[in-house]
Design a protein around this motif. Sequence first.
Motif, PDB file in Angstrom:
ATOM      1  N   PRO A 179       2.880  15.745   0.179  1.00  0.00           N
ATOM      2  CA  PRO A 179       3.826  15.801   1.303  1.00  0.00           C
ATOM      3  C   PRO A 179       4.206  14.444   1.873  1.00  0.00           C
ATOM      4  O   PRO A 179       5.268  14.309   2.490  1.00  0.00           O
ATOM      5  CB  PRO A 179       3.079  16.654   2.332  1.00  0.00           C
ATOM      6  N   TYR A 180       3.378  13.433   1.661  1.00  0.00           N
ATOM      7  CA  TYR A 180       3.731  12.101   2.164  1.00  0.00           C
ATOM      8  C   TYR A 180       4.963  11.532   1.456  1.00  0.00           C
ATOM      9  O   TYR A 180       5.659  10.678   2.019  1.00  0.00           O
ATOM     10  CB  TYR A 180       2.548  11.145   1.996  1.00  0.00           C
ATOM     11  N   LEU A 181       5.246  12.000   0.250  1.00  0.00           N
ATOM     12  CA  LEU A 181       6.426  11.524  -0.460  1.00  0.00           C
ATOM     13  C   LEU A 181       7.710  11.887   0.276  1.00  0.00           C
ATOM     14  O   LEU A 181       8.654  11.100   0.337  1.00  0.00           O
ATOM     15  CB  LEU A 181       6.467  12.116  -1.871  1.00  0.00           C
ATOM     16  N   ARG A 182       7.761  13.088   0.845  1.00  0.00           N
ATOM     17  CA  ARG A 182       8.996  13.550   1.489  1.00  0.00           C
ATOM     18  C   ARG A 182       9.017  13.345   2.996  1.00  0.00           C
ATOM     19  O   ARG A 182      10.052  13.532   3.626  1.00  0.00           O
ATOM     20  CB  ARG A 182       9.227  15.027   1.170  1.00  0.00           C
TER      21      ARG A 182
ATOM     22  N   GLY B  75      -3.091   9.883 -12.275  1.00  0.00           N
ATOM     23  CA  GLY B  75      -1.975   9.404 -13.074  1.00  0.00           C
ATOM     24  C   GLY B  75      -0.613   9.649 -12.453  1.00  0.00           C
ATOM     25  O   GLY B  75       0.395   9.703 -13.176  1.00  0.00           O
ATOM     26  N   ARG B  76      -0.562   9.763 -11.133  1.00  0.00           N
ATOM     27  CA  ARG B  76       0.698  10.001 -10.440  1.00  0.00           C
ATOM     28  C   ARG B  76       1.275   8.677  -9.960  1.00  0.00           C
ATOM     29  O   ARG B  76       0.944   8.185  -8.884  1.00  0.00           O
ATOM     30  CB  ARG B  76       0.493  10.963  -9.269  1.00  0.00           C
ATOM     31  N   ALA B  77       2.154   8.089 -10.760  1.00  0.00           N
ATOM     32  CA  ALA B  77       2.725   6.784 -10.433  1.00  0.00           C
ATOM     33  C   ALA B  77       3.549   6.832  -9.161  1.00  0.00           C
ATOM     34  O   ALA B  77       3.625   5.831  -8.432  1.00  0.00           O
ATOM     35  CB  ALA B  77       3.582   6.293 -11.595  1.00  0.00           C
ATOM     36  N   ASP B  78       4.177   7.982  -8.854  1.00  0.00           N
ATOM     37  CA  ASP B  78       4.996   8.059  -7.640  1.00  0.00           C
ATOM     38  C   ASP B  78       4.144   7.918  -6.388  1.00  0.00           C
ATOM     39  O   ASP B  78       4.580   7.299  -5.401  1.00  0.00           O
ATOM     40  CB  ASP B  78       5.803   9.357  -7.600  1.00  0.00           C
ATOM     41  N   LEU B  79       2.926   8.423  -6.420  1.00  0.00           N
ATOM     42  CA  LEU B  79       2.028   8.271  -5.278  1.00  0.00           C
ATOM     43  C   LEU B  79       1.546   6.829  -5.155  1.00  0.00           C
ATOM     44  O   LEU B  79       1.536   6.253  -4.065  1.00  0.00           O
ATOM     45  CB  LEU B  79       0.837   9.216  -5.423  1.00  0.00           C
ATOM     46  N   VAL B  80       1.153   6.259  -6.292  1.00  0.00           N
ATOM     47  CA  VAL B  80       0.690   4.866  -6.293  1.00  0.00           C
ATOM     48  C   VAL B  80       1.801   3.931  -5.831  1.00  0.00           C
ATOM     49  O   VAL B  80       1.559   2.988  -5.061  1.00  0.00           O
ATOM     50  CB  VAL B  80       0.189   4.466  -7.692  1.00  0.00           C
ATOM     51  N   ASP B  81       3.023   4.188  -6.270  1.00  0.00           N
ATOM     52  CA  ASP B  81       4.144   3.303  -5.941  1.00  0.00           C
ATOM     53  C   ASP B  81       4.514   3.347  -4.459  1.00  0.00           C
ATOM     54  O   ASP B  81       5.069   2.373  -3.928  1.00  0.00           O
ATOM     55  CB  ASP B  81       5.365   3.677  -6.774  1.00  0.00           C
ATOM     56  N   LEU B  82       4.237   4.463  -3.787  1.00  0.00           N
ATOM     57  CA  LEU B  82       4.560   4.566  -2.367  1.00  0.00           C
ATOM     58  C   LEU B  82       3.555   3.808  -1.497  1.00  0.00           C
ATOM     59  O   LEU B  82       3.907   3.339  -0.407  1.00  0.00           O
ATOM     60  CB  LEU B  82       4.606   6.039  -1.943  1.00  0.00           C
ATOM     61  N   ALA B  83       2.337   3.665  -1.974  1.00  0.00           N
ATOM     62  CA  ALA B  83       1.286   3.035  -1.171  1.00  0.00           C
ATOM     63  C   ALA B  83       1.647   1.620  -0.719  1.00  0.00           C
ATOM     64  O   ALA B  83       1.496   1.286   0.468  1.00  0.00           O
ATOM     65  CB  ALA B  83      -0.034   3.047  -1.933  1.00  0.00           C
ATOM     66  N   PRO B  84       2.126   0.729  -1.590  1.00  0.00           N
ATOM     67  CA  PRO B  84       2.455  -0.626  -1.131  1.00  0.00           C
ATOM     68  C   PRO B  84       3.548  -0.663  -0.065  1.00  0.00           C
ATOM     69  O   PRO B  84       3.576  -1.586   0.755  1.00  0.00           O
ATOM     70  CB  PRO B  84       2.911  -1.330  -2.416  1.00  0.00           C
ATOM     71  N   ALA B  85       4.452   0.315  -0.071  1.00  0.00           N
ATOM     72  CA  ALA B  85       5.492   0.341   0.957  1.00  0.00           C
ATOM     73  C   ALA B  85       4.882   0.590   2.334  1.00  0.00           C
ATOM     74  O   ALA B  85       5.321   0.012   3.344  1.00  0.00           O
ATOM     75  CB  ALA B  85       6.535   1.409   0.628  1.00  0.00           C
ATOM     76  N   GLY B  86       3.874   1.459   2.396  1.00  0.00           N
ATOM     77  CA  GLY B  86       3.174   1.665   3.663  1.00  0.00           C
ATOM     78  C   GLY B  86       2.424   0.421   4.097  1.00  0.00           C
ATOM     79  O   GLY B  86       2.445   0.039   5.277  1.00  0.00           O
ATOM     80  N   ALA B  87       1.759  -0.221   3.141  1.00  0.00           N
ATOM     81  CA  ALA B  87       1.044  -1.454   3.469  1.00  0.00           C
ATOM     82  C   ALA B  87       2.003  -2.532   3.944  1.00  0.00           C
ATOM     83  O   ALA B  87       1.696  -3.297   4.875  1.00  0.00           O
ATOM     84  CB  ALA B  87       0.260  -1.933   2.254  1.00  0.00           C
ATOM     85  N   ALA B  88       3.182  -2.606   3.330  1.00  0.00           N
ATOM     86  CA  ALA B  88       4.157  -3.630   3.709  1.00  0.00           C
ATOM     87  C   ALA B  88       4.603  -3.469   5.152  1.00  0.00           C
ATOM     88  O   ALA B  88       4.819  -4.461   5.868  1.00  0.00           O
ATOM     89  CB  ALA B  88       5.361  -3.573   2.777  1.00  0.00           C
ATOM     90  N   ASP B  89       4.752  -2.230   5.605  1.00  0.00           N
ATOM     91  CA  ASP B  89       5.127  -2.018   7.001  1.00  0.00           C
ATOM     92  C   ASP B  89       4.068  -2.576   7.943  1.00  0.00           C
ATOM     93  O   ASP B  89       4.395  -3.250   8.926  1.00  0.00           O
ATOM     94  CB  ASP B  89       5.324  -0.523   7.275  1.00  0.00           C
ATOM     95  N   VAL B  90       2.799  -2.307   7.627  1.00  0.00           N
ATOM     96  CA  VAL B  90       1.715  -2.800   8.486  1.00  0.00           C
ATOM     97  C   VAL B  90       1.647  -4.321   8.441  1.00  0.00           C
ATOM     98  O   VAL B  90       1.498  -4.985   9.479  1.00  0.00           O
ATOM     99  CB  VAL B  90       0.376  -2.167   8.073  1.00  0.00           C
ATOM    100  N   VAL B  91       1.763  -4.910   7.265  1.00  0.00           N
ATOM    101  CA  VAL B  91       1.705  -6.367   7.129  1.00  0.00           C
ATOM    102  C   VAL B  91       2.809  -7.024   7.950  1.00  0.00           C
ATOM    103  O   VAL B  91       2.607  -8.091   8.554  1.00  0.00           O
ATOM    104  CB  VAL B  91       1.799  -6.771   5.644  1.00  0.00           C
ATOM    105  N   SER B  92       3.956  -6.395   8.013  1.00  0.00           N
ATOM    106  CA  SER B  92       5.076  -6.974   8.769  1.00  0.00           C
ATOM    107  C   SER B  92       4.784  -7.040  10.261  1.00  0.00           C
ATOM    108  O   SER B  92       5.464  -7.762  10.992  1.00  0.00           O
ATOM    109  CB  SER B  92       6.343  -6.153   8.536  1.00  0.00           C
ATOM    110  N   ARG B  93       3.793  -6.314  10.721  1.00  0.00           N
ATOM    111  CA  ARG B  93       3.460  -6.269  12.155  1.00  0.00           C
ATOM    112  C   ARG B  93       2.341  -7.227  12.539  1.00  0.00           C
ATOM    113  O   ARG B  93       1.898  -7.256  13.688  1.00  0.00           O
ATOM    114  CB  ARG B  93       3.072  -4.833  12.541  1.00  0.00           C
ATOM    115  N   ASP B  94       1.862  -8.006  11.586  1.00  0.00           N
ATOM    116  CA  ASP B  94       0.772  -8.949  11.846  1.00  0.00           C
ATOM    117  C   ASP B  94       1.159  -9.950  12.930  1.00  0.00           C
ATOM    118  O   ASP B  94       2.260 -10.501  12.928  1.00  0.00           O
ATOM    119  CB  ASP B  94       0.411  -9.686  10.562  1.00  0.00           C
ATOM    120  N   GLU B  95       0.211 -10.222  13.835  1.00  0.00           N
ATOM    121  CA  GLU B  95       0.438 -11.168  14.924  1.00  0.00           C
ATOM    122  C   GLU B  95      -0.525 -12.352  14.864  1.00  0.00           C
ATOM    123  O   GLU B  95      -0.577 -13.155  15.799  1.00  0.00           O
ATOM    124  CB  GLU B  95       0.278 -10.459  16.272  1.00  0.00           C
ATOM    125  N   ALA B  96      -1.281 -12.491  13.766  1.00  0.00           N
ATOM    126  CA  ALA B  96      -2.313 -13.528  13.714  1.00  0.00           C
ATOM    127  C   ALA B  96      -2.183 -14.456  12.520  1.00  0.00           C
ATOM    128  O   ALA B  96      -3.048 -15.303  12.310  1.00  0.00           O
ATOM    129  CB  ALA B  96      -3.703 -12.888  13.701  1.00  0.00           C
TER     130      ALA B  96
END
Length: 320
Positions: A62-65, A108-129
């Motif tokens: 469900p996180y995909l949609r 072996g679900r590449a679509d799930l693996v591929d979505l993970a870095p996008a979530g991490a990128a959002d958090v990294v963009s909020r770094d204040e340190a």
Amino acid sequence: MHEELGDTAAGAAADRALHLVRSRFDGTRWGALFELMGGNAGIGLGALLTGDPELAVLAVEPYLRTAEKTPAGVHWPHRTGIESRLHHISHGTLGIVLGLARVGEATGRADLVDLAPAGAADVVSRDEAGPEGFLVRHSTPQYRPDVVPPVSYGWCHGPAGDAQVFRLLRDLTADPARSALADRCWHTVTHSGLPQRLYPGFWDNNGRCCGTAGVLALACDRFAEQRDQRERQDPYDFARVLVADLAARATRDGDGARWSNVEHRATPSDLEPFTGWGMGNAGIVRELLRFVRLGRGGDPGYAFTWPDQVPVKAQDASRS
């Protein structure tokens, strides 16, 4: 208990529990929570650990949609009807990232693996340190500002937990940028002042989830991963500081040892001791035992690994 002790009744109980979990899935979620601690990501990790990859995929698909696009990546609501978006491992985006990455890689679900870095990128963009450190606020906009501090440093809502997700992405992608992010989390944790209680509310917890024991887990991970003895000394020395603090804060009597957390806004401020993993003895003792074993040159792992924990992999001391 079934596998280790041959207890078939325990095995049957586990099967009934998994059947019950499946029966309560509504096609998207199990309830109001939609994260790691109480929702889909945690159920997916638990199902993977129990050998049910089909349920694990069912939980995290469900996180995909439902992913919400942001300027830097994606994030998700941690529960229904809430405007705030949480960012860290226990209830926020990075916990979902961990679930997507672990389940996707195992099945072996590449679509799930591929979505993970996008979530991490959002958090990294909020770094204040940055550039040396890494510190992201608890939530945007601030969730329950009357009771929740804007920044934390432990496993649940701080860099001690963020580092675990970056370690996982490092191992899955071999991307040196992930190692750098984990290092930046470590820098912030070790320069924050903890485990000193610098002011009321800053560091009032000894436990694995929100307190000192969770930071000790990360320190021991880093110690176990370093091949270079000079690099290993820093996390081991900090681990010793944390262990000394836990030892000093323990209440010891004829019944044994236990720890009380603090609620500085209450009188008396010392809370009743807990026995469990998140806030109590079980989580604290587990990390103390591992520290002792590591100090004696023993196995860096655990007798029982929680599904959110990243296995230790020795790192090349020459990495960038």
